[in-house]
Design an enzyme around this catalytic site. Sequence first.
Site, PDB file in Angstrom:
ATOM      1  N   ARG A 103       0.815  -1.217   0.000  1.00  0.00           N
ATOM      2  CA  ARG A 103       0.000   0.000   0.000  1.00  0.00           C
ATOM      3  C   ARG A 103       0.848   1.265   0.000  1.00  0.00           C
ATOM      4  O   ARG A 103       0.464   2.273  -0.585  1.00  0.00           O
ATOM      5  CB  ARG A 103      -0.938  -0.006   1.194  1.00  0.00           C
ATOM      6  CG  ARG A 103      -1.963  -1.122   1.060  1.00  0.00           C
ATOM      7  CD  ARG A 103      -3.059  -0.947   2.059  1.00  0.00           C
ATOM      8  NE  ARG A 103      -4.024  -2.022   1.989  1.00  0.00           N
ATOM      9  CZ  ARG A 103      -4.990  -2.192   2.858  1.00  0.00           C
ATOM     10  NH1 ARG A 103      -5.119  -1.353   3.869  1.00  0.00           N
ATOM     11  NH2 ARG A 103      -5.834  -3.188   2.743  1.00  0.00           N
ATOM     12  N   ASP A 124     -15.817   7.923  10.583  1.00  0.00           N
ATOM     13  CA  ASP A 124     -14.649   7.100  10.260  1.00  0.00           C
ATOM     14  C   ASP A 124     -13.435   8.022  10.237  1.00  0.00           C
ATOM     15  O   ASP A 124     -13.564   9.232  10.027  1.00  0.00           O
ATOM     16  CB  ASP A 124     -14.821   6.408   8.899  1.00  0.00           C
ATOM     17  CG  ASP A 124     -13.956   5.163   8.778  1.00  0.00           C
ATOM     18  OD1 ASP A 124     -14.489   4.042   8.915  1.00  0.00           O
ATOM     19  OD2 ASP A 124     -12.727   5.305   8.556  1.00  0.00           O
TER      20      ASP A 124
END
Length: 278
Positions: free
Chosen positions: A44, A152
């Site tokens: 990532r 979030d």
Amino acid sequence: MSGMSAELREFVLTDAEFERLRTLVHHSTGIALSDAKRELVYGRLAKRLRALGLETFADYCDLVEEGHPEEIEALTNAITTNLTSFFREDHHFRQLAEQVLPEVRQKRAAGRRLRIWSAGCSTGEEPYSIAMTLREAFTGLESWNARILATDIDSAVLAKGARGEYSADAIGKMAAARRERWFERTEGGAFRASSDLKSLISFKQLNLLHDWPMRGPFDVIFCRNVVIYFDKPTQRKLFDRMADLQEPGAWLFIGHSENLFNVSQRYRLVGRTAYRRV
Ligand SMILES: C[S@@+](CC[C@H](N)C(=O)[O-])C[C@H]1O[C@@H](n2cnc3c(N)ncnc32)[C@H](O)[C@@H]1O
């Protein structure tokens, strides 16, 4: 180094650099990265190094440690695991419809206020599933002050949630009748959540480790498949703070592989990963 051999790799991620990244991620998100996540971290973040024109993970760590907010956000967004789906662990939504909402209706009849928090809502499938359940199971909802707070840490998933557009794949196995009732087709063939659902939900960015601006009380909190990435001390603090925002008897739903054993005594287990505030 496991997986691909070092000479085929574009970058080298040394033990020391992995440790630095682990510390940075833990500090900014509470997520405790295990050794098993090393490949995932490499995969990532290699994209980030490329995009920034950096040659080593050490340079990347330097950059993040300098405290650039936009890079801390990019690191956070790259590391979080956002897997979710509509009506995931559907027993919670059945319990919400059959037990929780009728109780709340009675308890809150005087003020007609209903508050639900989806903490770690990812791309929105969880709060939209809550909204569908409310619309379907709570007759007379229009005359209530009902809100779903969806939060979030990851700004990218929140933006998707707020847009409320999902592919046919994401809509998945949702019953056709439900899909037709609550989603409209876009020109591109996606499904867009109706304004009846959207109007119930507020999407807000919130790091669960930071201060919370809300005062509650929340009748129900969904905090599912979020704390699984946190260590026990972080989990303890988190559920203690959640309990402070709930009244006795209020509900908490957690993820299928999580439990509050040795984590919180302020909730009592009443069903499958379903708890009530003591
Ligand atoms: C696996 S998803 C769970 C989504 C949904 N609750 C479900 O069960 O389907 C976990 C979410 O927790 C969020 N998360 C991780 N650390 C967080 C933090 N410190 N504060 C807020 N959200 C966080 C991630 O960004 C991710 O979207």
